[in-house]
Design a protein around this motif. Structure first.
Motif, PDB file in Angstrom:
ATOM      1  N   TRP A  49       0.842  -1.191   0.000  1.00 21.59           N
ATOM      2  CA  TRP A  49       0.000   0.000   0.000  1.00 21.59           C
ATOM      3  C   TRP A  49       0.881   1.246   0.000  1.00 21.59           C
ATOM      4  N   GLY A  50       0.304   2.360  -0.394  1.00 19.70           N
ATOM      5  CA  GLY A  50       0.934   3.650  -0.152  1.00 19.70           C
ATOM      6  C   GLY A  50       0.507   4.098   1.232  1.00 19.70           C
ATOM      7  N   ALA A  51       1.385   4.759   1.952  1.00 22.04           N
ATOM      8  CA  ALA A  51       1.034   5.170   3.317  1.00 22.04           C
ATOM      9  C   ALA A  51       1.825   6.406   3.714  1.00 22.04           C
ATOM     10  N   ASN A  52       1.218   7.185   4.615  1.00 24.19           N
ATOM     11  CA  ASN A  52       1.839   8.408   5.100  1.00 24.19           C
ATOM     12  C   ASN A  52       1.400   8.657   6.535  1.00 24.19           C
ATOM     13  N   TRP A  53       2.323   9.164   7.345  1.00 22.96           N
ATOM     14  CA  TRP A  53       2.051   9.498   8.751  1.00 22.96           C
ATOM     15  C   TRP A  53       1.885  11.006   8.834  1.00 22.96           C
ATOM     16  N   LEU A  54       0.691  11.455   9.160  1.00 23.92           N
ATOM     17  CA  LEU A  54       0.388  12.872   9.298  1.00 23.92           C
ATOM     18  C   LEU A  54      -0.056  13.179  10.721  1.00 23.92           C
ATOM     19  N   SER A  55      -0.035  14.454  11.047  1.00 24.87           N
ATOM     20  CA  SER A  55      -0.637  14.926  12.289  1.00 24.87           C
ATOM     21  C   SER A  55      -1.255  16.278  11.980  1.00 24.87           C
ATOM     22  N   GLY A  56      -0.624  17.358  12.395  1.00 28.44           N
ATOM     23  CA  GLY A  56      -1.160  18.689  12.124  1.00 28.44           C
ATOM     24  C   GLY A  56      -1.800  19.295  13.349  1.00 28.44           C
ATOM     25  N   TRP A  57      -2.057  20.607  13.250  1.00 28.43           N
ATOM     26  CA  TRP A  57      -2.544  21.350  14.409  1.00 28.43           C
ATOM     27  C   TRP A  57      -3.865  20.817  14.945  1.00 28.43           C
ATOM     28  N   ALA A  58      -4.768  20.374  14.089  1.00 22.92           N
ATOM     29  CA  ALA A  58      -6.073  19.899  14.573  1.00 22.92           C
ATOM     30  C   ALA A  58      -5.906  18.675  15.473  1.00 22.92           C
ATOM     31  N   SER A  59      -4.988  17.797  15.120  1.00 19.92           N
ATOM     32  CA  SER A  59      -4.814  16.577  15.911  1.00 19.92           C
ATOM     33  C   SER A  59      -4.195  16.850  17.280  1.00 19.92           C
ATOM     34  N   HIS A  60      -3.715  18.075  17.505  1.00 19.69           N
ATOM     35  CA  HIS A  60      -3.153  18.442  18.806  1.00 19.69           C
ATOM     36  C   HIS A  60      -4.111  19.312  19.625  1.00 19.69           C
ATOM     37  N   ASP A  61      -5.298  19.551  19.089  1.00 21.05           N
ATOM     38  CA  ASP A  61      -6.293  20.372  19.786  1.00 21.05           C
ATOM     39  C   ASP A  61      -7.244  19.441  20.540  1.00 21.05           C
ATOM     40  N   ALA A  62      -7.245  19.527  21.866  1.00 19.13           N
ATOM     41  CA  ALA A  62      -8.030  18.608  22.691  1.00 19.13           C
ATOM     42  C   ALA A  62      -9.521  18.677  22.375  1.00 19.13           C
ATOM     43  N   GLU A  63     -10.042  19.877  22.127  1.00 20.51           N
ATOM     44  CA  GLU A  63     -11.472  20.011  21.833  1.00 20.51           C
ATOM     45  C   GLU A  63     -11.827  19.314  20.521  1.00 20.51           C
TER      46      GLU A  63
END
Length: 192
Positions: free
Chosen positions: A134-148
């Motif tokens: 498969w193709g795959a990528n590890w992302l995060s970003g500001w939204a994934s660090h916002d508790a709400e």
């Protein structure tokens, strides 16, 4: 000399994440995804705490997450460009696995070791997906660090956070190789 697994070593020395925006349908179905999750769950885990869990984000859930990302961006005062970029990982996504770090109280295992284990799960899942073709990528970003956002989007509790969003689907194009670290500059040898 110990026995070698040259195929595994060659894979690890040449592995390359695929940009998430180049991943297209089809994505692995549940039966194809389970061996990848099983491989990721074999990650080092001091104390056998299992300080992580998986949330599989299938295509139908992506639009809801894109909308929640837009709302979170407005609440946080993000620029239109930042919001559009954050939304795009869900708008374009076929399937992703949220690796959730779950901090567990332990008198012996420090919180940082639990964080490291969750990060190792992300890499193990990414490599398992790539090794499976498969193709795959590890992302995060500001939204994934916002508790709400994480509470509303994924139902995360106060002792949980996103370690990574591993996007998995079909590779549409092979990315070019990129510069790699200079090991001589990063390696210190101690012989006494």
């Amino acid at each position: 000399m110990p026995p070698r697994n040259d195929a595994a070593l060659t894979f690890l020395q040449s592995r390359r994440s695929r940009p998430a925006k180049t991943l297209v349908a089809p994505a692995p179905d549940r039966a194809a995804l389970m061996p990848l999750l099983r491989a990721a769950a074999r990650t080092p885990d001091h104390g056998k705490l299992e300080p992580w869990r998986f949330i599989v984000i299938e295509k139908p859930a992506m639009a809801r997450l894109a909308d929640l990302t837009g709302k979170a961006g407005e609440r946080l005062g993000k620029s239109a460009e930042d919001i559009a970029k954050a939304r795009s990982q869900f708008e374009l996504g076929q399937l992703a696995v949220a690796v959730v770090e779950v901090q567990k109280a332990s008198p012996k295992i420090p919180a940082i070791e639990q964080t490291y284990s969750a990060g190792a799960v992300c890499l193990a899942l990414l490599n398992a997906a790539l090794a499976a073709g498969w193709g795959a990528n590890w992302l995060s970003g500001w939204a994934s660090h916002d508790a709400e956002f994480c509470a509303e989007a994924f139902g995360l509790r106060s002792h949980e956070r996103i370690a990574g969003l591993i996007h998995i689907a079909t590779e549409a194009s092979v990315p070019p190789e990129r510069p790699r670290p200079d090991l001589d500059a990063l390696t210190t040898w101690m012989d006494q």
